[in-house]
Design an enzyme around this catalytic site. Sequence first.
Site, PDB file in Angstrom:
ATOM      1  N   SER A   1      87.860  68.472 -57.859  1.00 57.80           N
ATOM      2  CA  SER A   1      88.891  68.519 -56.701  1.00 57.80           C
ATOM      3  C   SER A   1      88.533  67.563 -55.840  1.00 57.80           C
ATOM      4  CB  SER A   1      88.523  70.170 -55.981  1.00 57.80           C
ATOM      5  OG  SER A   1      87.250  70.209 -55.606  1.00 57.80           O
ATOM      6  N   LYS A   2      89.575  67.332 -55.187  1.00 58.89           N
ATOM      7  CA  LYS A   2      89.564  66.380 -54.036  1.00 58.89           C
ATOM      8  C   LYS A   2      88.510  66.634 -52.875  1.00 58.89           C
ATOM      9  CE  LYS A   2      94.073  64.609 -55.008  1.00 58.89           C
ATOM     10  NZ  LYS A   2      95.447  64.382 -54.916  1.00 58.89           N
ATOM     11  N   ARG A   3      88.453  67.967 -52.428  1.00 55.50           N
ATOM     12  CA  ARG A   3      87.777  68.376 -51.786  1.00 55.50           C
ATOM     13  C   ARG A   3      86.117  68.240 -51.796  1.00 55.50           C
ATOM     14  NH1 ARG A   3      87.839  72.466 -47.798  1.00 55.50           N
ATOM     15  NH2 ARG A   3      85.827  72.126 -47.791  1.00 55.50           N
TER      16      ARG A   3
END
Length: 481
Positions: free
Chosen positions: A251-253
Amino acid sequence: MSSVRVRVAPSPTGDPHVGTAYMSLFCLAFARQQGGQFILRIEDTDQARYVENSEQQIFDLLHWLSLDWDEGPDRGGPVGPYRQSERLPLYQAAAHELIQAGHAYECWCTPERLTAMRAEQQKAKMPTGYDRLCLGKTREQRAAEPGSSDRAVVRMLVPESPPLTFTDLIRGDTNAPVPDDQVILKADGFPTYHLGVVVDDHHMGITHVTRGEEWISSTPKHLLLYDWLGWDPPRFAHFPLLRNTDRSKISKRKNPAARLVWFKEQGYLPEALLNFLALMGWSMPDGREIFTFQDVVENFAWERFSPVGPIFDVDKLDWLNGQYIQRLTDDEFLRRARPFLPGEGQDAALRRLTLPLKERTKRLAELGEQVDFLFVGNLDVPADQLVKQGLDAPAAIAALEAAESALERLAGFEPAPIEQALSDVCAERSMNRRKFFMTVRVAVTGKTATPPLHDTIAAIGRERSVARLRDAQSTLAQSSH
RNA sequence: CCCGCCAUCGUCUAGAGGCCCAGGACGCCGCCCUUUCAAGGCGGAGACCACCGGUUCGAAUCCGGUUGGCGGGACCA
């Protein structure tokens, strides 16, 4: 001859995802091996999450990786349009057909009611799913009860025992959960993923549906749709999911590497990234770890996939990128390095250092810091940095002065004579070589880690080198007062 | 909570019944090379093949269960 047709279908909802490149790589390889086509389709059915320039970024980044498609929104093709927002009548027709046949029905439940219903089901520890309140009702009948809106969605009417098994190219015979009455057409007239993907894959002649493992559980919905619409289902291949270090879906997070641009920004070579992605969940029959896209094309086989979701290990990518950088020609290296350098020019200086620089660079973005001393005049190295190399101020001044005059006396300014001259100075004064060279290195570059000193001095040039040696002496002289 | 997928060194993986008291790569450690940092060479530590029980003369490989991780359970994809 039934030609293989595969597609990648990203959503333009933000920064392109690394998973798009991962799947494109294998789809393209498979298509090329089979002499088939690779198609790019944009799944822009979520108006709420739509991001303006996202589509263009997808084009740019896939092109950067040379993952070029045969048909797509930008170049057209025989089964276009290739953007779902431009194919709305197709989905609506399919939805109406399903309603007519009794395989789908309209639903007016509000989001609030659905949320409350789900919460209750969870609380009662029951499986969650639509309770069919709207089934068999007219709009008027439903409106008499609470929690209804005036705009209908269309839901699948999932039968008692729908088929739940299918053969996956990567996992073999696979089971999936019983679906609930999934929405296939939203209130705004756009299809959900499930309707969109089935309608488009069919009309676009997709023979092998490839997607992430997260879609295994909705495959029975798609099988049902193919059946109801009277279409032959394609083959399915569910790729393993790329993961964060904590094993969750990438995930980008949590992971900068989830954003495809990140690799470009960091200075990874596209061919190195491709090679690395091909190592995720897949391997060459002979165990080679460094290989080209063409090698993947020649050796591609679904059986070589491992179904386990691999953790994205940037350390190994760094090593691989370093290997690719070392293999670059000097011209190629300089060309690719250019965007990461701190300034213009200095070509001749850089050219002298390409070999050592290639050996020292993992990501091109590191280059700026490695060669910054080439892009400035004076350095202003602090006295303590100079003294830290083992010679006290008076000794350092003497050493730098000797080095300075040795360099000034030199006929030419080539690495070998420079090395010889400095080495002689060091021997004549019987100085500790390590301390002497380190002091000169810091005076001339401002850092303790550089390419070989003689190459570096030659690259900096006589004028600047001599000036820096002189500056360092006066810095030391001032500090010792 | 319901359903499903998966399970070999820290990480990526090889392995499709005997060739495996498990091989390679990254990373890590040591040595060599060396004026720094790298690169390169050599060597090393690191996996009771998740666990339990079957099948078999023989299992990392086949079967069942357990546990764990992950995914899905949206008018998001």
